[in-house]
Design a protein around this motif. Structure first.
Motif, short mmCIF file in Angstrom:
data_model
loop_
_atom_site.label_atom_id
_atom_site.label_comp_id
_atom_site.label_asym_id
_atom_site.label_seq_id
_atom_site.Cartn_x
_atom_site.Cartn_y
_atom_site.Cartn_z
N ALA A 1 -50.54 -35.09 27.89
CA ALA A 1 -49.19 -35.12 27.14
C ALA A 1 -49.03 -36.52 26.67
CB ALA A 1 -48.13 -34.98 28.34
N CYS A 2 -48.53 -36.98 25.53
CA CYS A 2 -48.22 -38.23 24.84
C CYS A 2 -47.53 -39.08 26.03
CB CYS A 2 -47.47 -38.34 23.78
SG CYS A 2 -47.17 -39.89 23.00
N PRO A 3 -47.99 -40.23 26.54
CA PRO A 3 -47.17 -41.04 27.50
C PRO A 3 -45.87 -41.51 27.02
CG PRO A 3 -49.71 -41.71 27.35
CD PRO A 3 -49.29 -40.74 26.43
N ASP B 1 -48.74 -41.52 10.48
CA ASP B 1 -49.90 -40.46 10.88
C ASP B 1 -50.55 -40.88 11.95
OD1 ASP B 1 -51.21 -42.71 9.76
OD2 ASP B 1 -51.94 -41.91 8.07
N TYR B 2 -50.33 -41.70 12.82
CA TYR B 2 -50.91 -41.95 13.98
C TYR B 2 -51.24 -40.99 14.84
CZ TYR B 2 -49.78 -47.07 12.92
OH TYR B 2 -49.84 -48.25 12.32
N CYS B 3 -50.26 -39.78 14.99
CA CYS B 3 -50.44 -38.87 16.00
C CYS B 3 -51.56 -37.85 15.59
CB CYS B 3 -49.22 -38.21 16.26
SG CYS B 3 -47.73 -39.08 16.85
N LYS B 4 -51.86 -37.83 14.42
CA LYS B 4 -53.11 -36.78 13.91
C LYS B 4 -54.39 -37.39 14.63
CE LYS B 4 -50.80 -35.56 9.92
NZ LYS B 4 -50.77 -35.79 8.19
N GLY B 5 -54.89 -36.36 15.27
CA GLY B 5 -56.29 -36.62 15.92
C GLY B 5 -56.21 -37.69 17.29
N CYS B 6 -55.10 -37.84 17.62
CA CYS B 6 -54.89 -38.60 18.92
C CYS B 6 -55.38 -37.81 19.97
CB CYS B 6 -53.58 -39.08 19.09
SG CYS B 6 -53.21 -40.02 20.72
N ASP C 1 -51.23 -35.22 23.10
CA ASP C 1 -50.33 -34.38 22.28
C ASP C 1 -48.91 -34.85 22.25
OD1 ASP C 1 -48.77 -32.06 21.28
OD2 ASP C 1 -50.08 -30.88 22.25
N LYS C 2 -48.64 -34.98 21.04
CA LYS C 2 -47.11 -35.49 20.78
C LYS C 2 -46.29 -34.66 21.20
CE LYS C 2 -47.15 -33.45 16.24
NZ LYS C 2 -47.43 -33.72 14.78
N LYS C 3 -46.27 -33.54 21.55
CA LYS C 3 -45.39 -32.57 21.83
C LYS C 3 -44.94 -32.19 23.33
CE LYS C 3 -45.69 -29.94 17.53
NZ LYS C 3 -45.81 -28.49 16.78
N LEU C 4 -46.01 -32.81 24.02
CA LEU C 4 -46.01 -32.28 25.65
C LEU C 4 -45.46 -33.66 26.48
CD1 LEU C 4 -49.60 -30.81 26.16
CD2 LEU C 4 -47.61 -29.76 25.65
N ARG C 5 -44.51 -33.28 27.32
CA ARG C 5 -43.84 -34.32 28.20
C ARG C 5 -44.82 -34.61 29.58
NH1 ARG C 5 -37.64 -32.58 28.74
NH2 ARG C 5 -36.98 -32.84 26.60
N VAL C 6 -45.35 -33.64 29.85
CA VAL C 6 -46.04 -33.61 31.22
C VAL C 6 -47.61 -32.86 31.06
CG1 VAL C 6 -44.21 -33.59 32.59
CG2 VAL C 6 -45.34 -31.57 32.00
N TYR D 1 -34.17 -50.62 21.67
CA TYR D 1 -34.93 -49.90 20.78
C TYR D 1 -36.35 -49.32 21.42
CZ TYR D 1 -32.04 -51.23 17.02
OH TYR D 1 -30.87 -51.47 16.15
N VAL D 2 -36.07 -47.85 21.75
CA VAL D 2 -37.12 -47.29 22.46
C VAL D 2 -37.06 -45.81 21.74
CG1 VAL D 2 -37.13 -48.25 24.78
CG2 VAL D 2 -35.47 -46.31 24.43
N SER D 3 -38.11 -45.05 21.81
CA SER D 3 -38.36 -43.81 21.35
C SER D 3 -39.30 -42.86 21.91
CB SER D 3 -38.62 -43.79 19.85
OG SER D 3 -39.99 -43.90 19.53
N SER D 4 -39.33 -41.86 21.92
CA SER D 4 -40.51 -40.84 22.50
C SER D 4 -41.57 -40.69 21.39
CB SER D 4 -39.98 -39.32 22.71
OG SER D 4 -39.52 -38.84 21.61
N ALA D 5 -42.64 -40.07 21.39
CA ALA D 5 -43.41 -39.77 20.19
C ALA D 5 -42.97 -39.11 19.01
CB ALA D 5 -44.59 -38.75 20.77
N ALA D 6 -41.77 -38.46 18.93
CA ALA D 6 -41.24 -38.00 17.79
C ALA D 6 -41.12 -38.90 16.72
CB ALA D 6 -39.87 -37.43 18.23
#
Length: 520
Positions: free
Chosen positions: A464-466, A447-452, A455-460, A435-440
């Motif tokens: 970029a979101c780890p 709503d965790y990604c707001k203001g983090c 960046d949830k959309k970046l890979r590198v 059970y793994v996932s990316s930021a998506a």
């Protein structure tokens, strides 16, 4: 001697042990008052120290033990209570038992079946050397016995919770239209239980009773017990007896169950509990019986107070998952605790102990756990556990952290959830896929990604979101083990479409992340 001989000079005297997760005032033991029976409670360093525990977990269990001990005294039972700071406390269960047998000249020792393998073995082995009868009785709590799940799957190639759950529904006639057909024509409404929460409807008011146990907490600290997390000693909100647990159950059924189904997987910085019941502590220390919890949830559906999807989703966790993981535990111990399918060995980053990371989702989930000794199943699985697996953290260390931090964590339920479901360290015995996932996924359900910071959309890149690079790196490095798993074929089909440069780029990014894991 192994049997009792009637004597006019040696009266029959029984000592009965009650462990800290056996706080059921309705157990058969208590149906009659007998002056020749003494009930024993122990606050011992053996149990506070085998892992580092959350402060609220230690405090709530001790306070609840003291509450039940007083209830028994008030009912006329004989009680011997060993407090953590008593001078005659030998700080281990077996040595205290031996001392009490001698003190009371006991002729019989009895105990309820422990739910943790280590305690079960400790008491069993000690009992083999005892010179009086040493008797184990059932805790009168679970739907199934220890070996029942294993018996159900005898001869079957694969264990599946869904198969077991359907068997339980039929056997106990829960949410059934007739002997074979489920209400609504479906066994499982999980697909209807995946909505994000954006603030409406509002979360229910927390009506739990607050306790001031600052004196007990000071006693625990003075005794040298180590812990972590916020003790909330002056506002301890966990139920400490059956009456409070029943009030909490009724409040959940009336105020939260109707929305539980829709939002059981949702997460938000605005609410640490949302529509979750917070009943797992009361259930796991046995103040509540799972049958009465299931019955009330089922009745809420039949009376029109909750949808079928809400009632079924909640009942599945108790009648299905809770009983199932217990069966997995007893079928596979003690080797199960050492499982490490991927050979992961990385230590936990320091921010697992203070929540101080720029990854907002992990900061919120861990800080909440430190503050409340609680995190719901998606926070545990798809935020904290997700990162631990992607980052290759040592599953044994992850297990000890989960076992310590959560107030409802006892090894029989926590270990399979961590080793099997969360970390896939058993290679697929419990879960059919990692059970793994990316930021998506995290963004979709929270709503965790707001203001983090990330960046949830970046890979590198530095911002970029780890989760993104770690996700693809995990599948790339474990291709030999996972590529043939039919439930994750899509991930490998996507990997195959990536060019060599793209793969090398996210692998480099993952390496940087893991080399700097303490400063994320």
């Amino acid at each position: 001697m192994k049997h009792t001989i009637a004597s006019t000079t040696v009266p029959h005297r029984t000592i009965r042990l009650i462990l800290g997760d056996q706080l059921n005032p309705q157990h058969r033991w208590f149906s009659e008052v007998n002056d020749a029976t003494t009930y024993v409670f122990m606050e011992v360093r053996q149990e506070t120290d085998y892992v580092l525990h959350h402060a609220q977990k230690i405090l709530a269990i001790f306070a609840a033990m003291r509450d039940l001990a007083q209830q028994l005294r008030d009912a006329g039972h004989q009680v011997h209570y060993i407090a953590i700071d008593d001078t005659d406390n030998l700080q281990s269960v077996p040595t205290n038992i031996d001392a009490l047998i001698s003190q009371y000249q006991a002729t019989v020792f009895e105990y309820q079946a422990p739910d943790e393998w280590r305690l079960d073995q400790q008491l069993y082995q000690h009992g083999r050397r005892a010179n009086i009868p040493w008797v184990m009785v059932d805790s009168d709590h679970f739907y199934t016995n220890r070996n029942e799940v294993s018996d159900i799957f005898t001869g079957r190639k694969q264990w599946l919770m869904e198969f077991f759950y359907r068997q339980m529904r039929v056997t106990h006639h829960v949410l059934m239209e007739d002997k074979k057909k489920p209400l609504g024509g479906q066994w499982n409404y999980d697909h209807d239980n995946r909505k994000p929460w954006r603030g409406n409807p509002p979360e229910p008011q927390d009506t739990r009773t607050l306790h001031d146990h600052s004196d007990l907490w000071q006693t625990i600290v003075n005794a040298g017990v180590k812990s972590f997390g916020n003790p909330q000693a002056r506002q301890l909100a966990w139920p400490l007896n059956r009456q409070e647990a029943l009030q909490q159950l009724d409040a959940f059924i009336d105020n939260a169950l109707p929305q539980f189904g829709d939002f059981q997987d949702a997460m938000s910085v605005k609410s640490w509990r949302l529509f979750h019941s917070l009943l797992s502590f009361a259930l796991n220390v046995k103040m509540l019986n799972p049958r009465e919890v299931v019955t009330k949830a089922e009745a809420a559906y039949h009376s029109g107070r909750a949808s079928l999807a809400a009632a079924e989703g909640f009942i599945r966790q108790i009648l299905g998952w809770r009983e199932y993981v217990r069966g997995v535990y007893w079928a596979n111990m003690p080797e199960y605790a050492e499982k490490n399918f991927f050979g992961h060995s990385r230590q936990l980053p320091s921010w697992f102990w203070d929540g101080k990371t720029r990854m907002n989702c992990l900061s919120v989930a861990i800080t909440q756990s430190l503050d409340h000794a609680h995190g719901h199943h998606i926070q545990r699985l798809m935020v904290i556990g997700n990162f631990a697996l992607l980052a290759g953290l040592d599953p044994a260390e992850v297990h000890r952290w989960y076992l310590g931090i959560y107030i409802d964590a006892f090894e029989w339920v926590e270990l399979p959830n961590t080793i099997g479901m969360s970390q896939f360290a058993d290679g697929g015995l419990l879960a059919t896929k990692p059970y793994v996932s990316s930021a998506a996924y995290i963004d979709r359900m929270s709503d965790y990604c707001k203001g983090c910071y990330y960046d949830k959309k970046l890979r590198v890149g530095e911002s970029a979101c780890p989760f993104n690079a770690l996700y693809w790196d995990f599948f790339q490095r474990n291709a030999n083990s996972l590529a043939k798993n039919p439930r994750i074929g899509m991930a490998y089909r996507q990997l195959e479409k990536m060019d060599t440069a793209t793969v090398a780029e996210f692998q480099k990014q993952a390496k940087i992340i893991l080399e700097n894991i303490d400063t994320l």
